[in-house]
Design a protein around this motif. Structure first.
Motif, PDB file in Angstrom:
ATOM      1  N   SER A  45       7.811  31.313  69.697  1.00  0.00           N
ATOM      2  CA  SER A  45       7.458  31.994  68.567  1.00  0.00           C
ATOM      3  C   SER A  45       7.012  33.348  68.154  1.00  0.00           C
ATOM      4  O   SER A  45       7.666  33.505  67.324  1.00  0.00           O
ATOM      5  N   LEU A  46       6.679  34.062  69.071  1.00  0.00           N
ATOM      6  CA  LEU A  46       6.004  35.266  69.351  1.00  0.00           C
ATOM      7  C   LEU A  46       7.434  36.035  69.519  1.00  0.00           C
ATOM      8  O   LEU A  46       7.857  37.362  68.790  1.00  0.00           O
ATOM      9  N   GLN A  47       8.397  35.352  70.564  1.00  0.00           N
ATOM     10  CA  GLN A  47       8.747  36.446  70.436  1.00  0.00           C
ATOM     11  C   GLN A  47      10.132  36.330  69.336  1.00  0.00           C
ATOM     12  O   GLN A  47      11.301  37.541  68.552  1.00  0.00           O
ATOM     13  N   THR A  48      11.177  35.226  68.691  1.00  0.00           N
ATOM     14  CA  THR A  48      11.128  35.408  67.436  1.00  0.00           C
ATOM     15  C   THR A  48      11.199  36.500  66.484  1.00  0.00           C
ATOM     16  O   THR A  48      11.449  36.841  65.129  1.00  0.00           O
ATOM     17  N   THR A  49       9.522  36.606  66.241  1.00  0.00           N
ATOM     18  CA  THR A  49       8.155  36.992  65.404  1.00  0.00           C
ATOM     19  C   THR A  49       8.744  38.868  64.969  1.00  0.00           C
ATOM     20  O   THR A  49       8.716  39.121  64.559  1.00  0.00           O
ATOM     21  N   VAL A  50       8.798  39.086  66.550  1.00  0.00           N
ATOM     22  CA  VAL A  50       8.667  40.781  67.229  1.00  0.00           C
ATOM     23  C   VAL A  50      10.643  41.378  66.776  1.00  0.00           C
ATOM     24  O   VAL A  50      10.141  41.703  66.264  1.00  0.00           O
ATOM     25  N   ALA A  51      11.187  39.776  66.862  1.00  0.00           N
ATOM     26  CA  ALA A  51      12.423  39.799  66.563  1.00  0.00           C
ATOM     27  C   ALA A  51      12.716  40.173  64.798  1.00  0.00           C
ATOM     28  O   ALA A  51      13.714  41.370  63.929  1.00  0.00           O
ATOM     29  N   PHE A  52      11.874  39.412  64.148  1.00  0.00           N
ATOM     30  CA  PHE A  52      11.986  39.627  62.361  1.00  0.00           C
ATOM     31  C   PHE A  52      11.398  41.162  61.803  1.00  0.00           C
ATOM     32  O   PHE A  52      11.722  41.570  61.067  1.00  0.00           O
ATOM     33  N   THR A  53      10.309  40.916  62.908  1.00  0.00           N
ATOM     34  CA  THR A  53       9.513  42.718  62.538  1.00  0.00           C
ATOM     35  C   THR A  53      10.758  44.013  62.810  1.00  0.00           C
ATOM     36  O   THR A  53      10.348  44.802  62.494  1.00  0.00           O
ATOM     37  N   CYS A  54      11.306  43.745  63.633  1.00  0.00           N
ATOM     38  CA  CYS A  54      12.068  44.571  63.898  1.00  0.00           C
ATOM     39  C   CYS A  54      13.287  45.450  63.032  1.00  0.00           C
ATOM     40  O   CYS A  54      13.809  46.406  63.607  1.00  0.00           O
ATOM     41  N   GLN A  55      13.839  43.921  62.301  1.00  0.00           N
ATOM     42  CA  GLN A  55      15.008  43.916  61.912  1.00  0.00           C
ATOM     43  C   GLN A  55      13.952  44.631  61.076  1.00  0.00           C
ATOM     44  O   GLN A  55      15.102  45.763  59.967  1.00  0.00           O
ATOM     45  N   PHE A  56      13.167  44.189  60.181  1.00  0.00           N
ATOM     46  CA  PHE A  56      12.883  44.653  59.555  1.00  0.00           C
ATOM     47  C   PHE A  56      12.202  46.354  59.081  1.00  0.00           C
ATOM     48  O   PHE A  56      13.163  46.778  58.153  1.00  0.00           O
ATOM     49  N   LEU A  77      10.595  36.415  57.623  1.00  0.00           N
ATOM     50  CA  LEU A  77       9.863  37.085  57.931  1.00  0.00           C
ATOM     51  C   LEU A  77       8.039  36.649  58.364  1.00  0.00           C
ATOM     52  O   LEU A  77       7.338  36.242  58.995  1.00  0.00           O
ATOM     53  N   ILE A  78       8.265  36.190  57.120  1.00  0.00           N
ATOM     54  CA  ILE A  78       6.825  35.892  56.263  1.00  0.00           C
ATOM     55  C   ILE A  78       6.784  34.680  57.002  1.00  0.00           C
ATOM     56  O   ILE A  78       5.129  34.761  57.220  1.00  0.00           O
ATOM     57  N   PRO A  79       7.000  33.686  57.075  1.00  0.00           N
ATOM     58  CA  PRO A  79       6.983  32.226  57.608  1.00  0.00           C
ATOM     59  C   PRO A  79       6.448  32.315  59.296  1.00  0.00           C
ATOM     60  O   PRO A  79       5.938  31.779  59.691  1.00  0.00           O
ATOM     61  N   TRP A  80       7.565  33.445  59.566  1.00  0.00           N
ATOM     62  CA  TRP A  80       7.233  33.436  61.457  1.00  0.00           C
ATOM     63  C   TRP A  80       5.929  33.870  61.953  1.00  0.00           C
ATOM     64  O   TRP A  80       5.307  33.540  62.842  1.00  0.00           O
ATOM     65  N   LEU A  81       5.342  35.192  60.600  1.00  0.00           N
ATOM     66  CA  LEU A  81       3.879  35.790  60.963  1.00  0.00           C
ATOM     67  C   LEU A  81       3.022  34.382  60.652  1.00  0.00           C
ATOM     68  O   LEU A  81       2.086  35.010  61.689  1.00  0.00           O
ATOM     69  N   ILE A  82       3.091  34.012  59.618  1.00  0.00           N
ATOM     70  CA  ILE A  82       2.570  33.315  59.533  1.00  0.00           C
ATOM     71  C   ILE A  82       2.057  32.111  60.732  1.00  0.00           C
ATOM     72  O   ILE A  82       0.779  31.731  60.517  1.00  0.00           O
TER      73      ILE A  82
END
Length: 335
Positions: A45-56, A77-82
């Motif tokens: 889950s953390l890897q996916t969140t970091v991936a979305f953050t980097c793309q943003f 991004l926001i759902p994964w962050l939550i």
């Protein structure tokens, strides 16, 4: 223990403590197993969140290519962050607290025991008794540590991402590459390069400063948890545990800094390859396998870290009590 232990000596004693008693190693393995299983799910889950953050961030800085995560949608991004935040603050923090408390209690029992070797039943009984008696103190201290560590780490992580994308954005590339192509005819053509160099120097200095502050804070927070578990007095928790930790660590700050830097570099070195290889996006199952491998390494490093913290606690406490006794002996007798 006439002289304070170095970082290498602390790590050697921690490894020797772990490998020198098979019952301790097996007991710690059983205690770390629930955290290991949960960490595999959490790290994905953390890897996916970091991936979305980097793309943003890459789109905010107008990158032509979104690095390693071109096929992701930033709308998630926001759902994964939550989701990742809830996983971290509730189940992960609770499992980590139980595992840490048990490791510290068990390693202290073996480290201070005169039995050679200590039996499994005795180890489990004494460890569970210590954890039960100090449950309230450990919980309060862990809440303080969680608040401090999370706020500092989030600032560190966001600063790192902004620094990374600031270096490689189109704006910085135009500053550093474009002036280098033609021959410099006057000093004014060097101004953009000098501005970029000063910016890199300032950002690099800030990054090193924040890293040092994070490592120093980690040393004190870890010691405060150990204090809450092992201190003989009851209800040493929260601010009292942090204050006593700072008192014990006085004169040992540089050694503690280097030890925390070692574990920080180890944690980053194990995570970065998995982020680069997009383990969370692998559909073949190899991503979960690789994640499980480096989560196992993280768990082993975590065990060694807490064993080293226990050794460090007793080293600092003995040094503090010796200095206190010397000061009392040096006082003139009262008349």
């Amino acid at each position: 223990m006439k002289e304070k232990l170095s970082v290498i000596e602390l790590l050697k004693r921690a490894v020797k403590l772990l490998l020198g008693n098979i019952n301790l190693a097996f007991f710690i393995f059983l205690c770390s197993l629930p955290l290991f299983c949960f960490l595999i799910f959490f790290e994905l889950s953390l890897q996916t969140t970091v991936a979305f953050t980097c793309q943003f961030l890459s789109k905010q800085f107008n990158f032509e290519k979104d690095f390693f995560w071109e096929d992701l949608s930033e709308n998630d991004l926001i759902p994964w962050l939550i989701k990742t935040s809830l996983l971290y603050f509730i189940p992960y923090s609770f499992l980590d607290l139980i595992t840490t408390t048990t490791i510290v209690a068990a390693s202290s029992v073996v480290y201070t025991s005169k039995e050679e070797p200590i039996g499994m039943v005795s180890l489990m009984r004494r460890s569970v008794e210590t954890c039960r008696n100090r449950a309230r103190s450990c919980l309060i201290t862990s809440l303080y540590v969680l608040l401090l560590s999370t706020s500092v780490f989030l600032f560190f992580f966001l600063f790192f991402l902004l620094l990374f994308f600031g270096f490689f954005s189109n704006w910085t590339k135009s500053l550093i590459i474009a002036p280098l192509l033609p021959q410099y005819e006057n000093f004014l053509e060097l101004v953009p390069v000098l501005i970029y160099a000063v910016g890199v120097l300032v950002q690099g200095t800030l990054f090193l400063y924040i890293t040092v502050k994070l490592s120093k804070g980690s040393a004190g927070w870890n010691m405060s948890l150990v204090v809450s578990v092992l201190e003989e007095e009851d209800d040493i928790c929260g601010i009292d545990a942090l204050s006593l930790s700072a008192l014990y660590r006085r004169g040992h700050e540089r050694r503690d800094l280097w030890m925390m830097l070692v574990f920080l570099v180890f944690a980053l070195a194990t995570r970065v390859p998995c982020l680069y290889c997009k383990c969370s996006l692998s559909s073949s199952g190899n991503g979960v396998l690789y994640t499980g491998l480096y989560v196992g390494l993280i768990c082993v490093g975590n065990v060694v870290k807490w064993l080293a913290c226990v050794v460090r606690y007793y080293d600092c406490k003995v040094s503090f009590l010796r200095k206190k006794a010397d000061v009392e002996q040096a006082k003139p007798p009262s008349t």
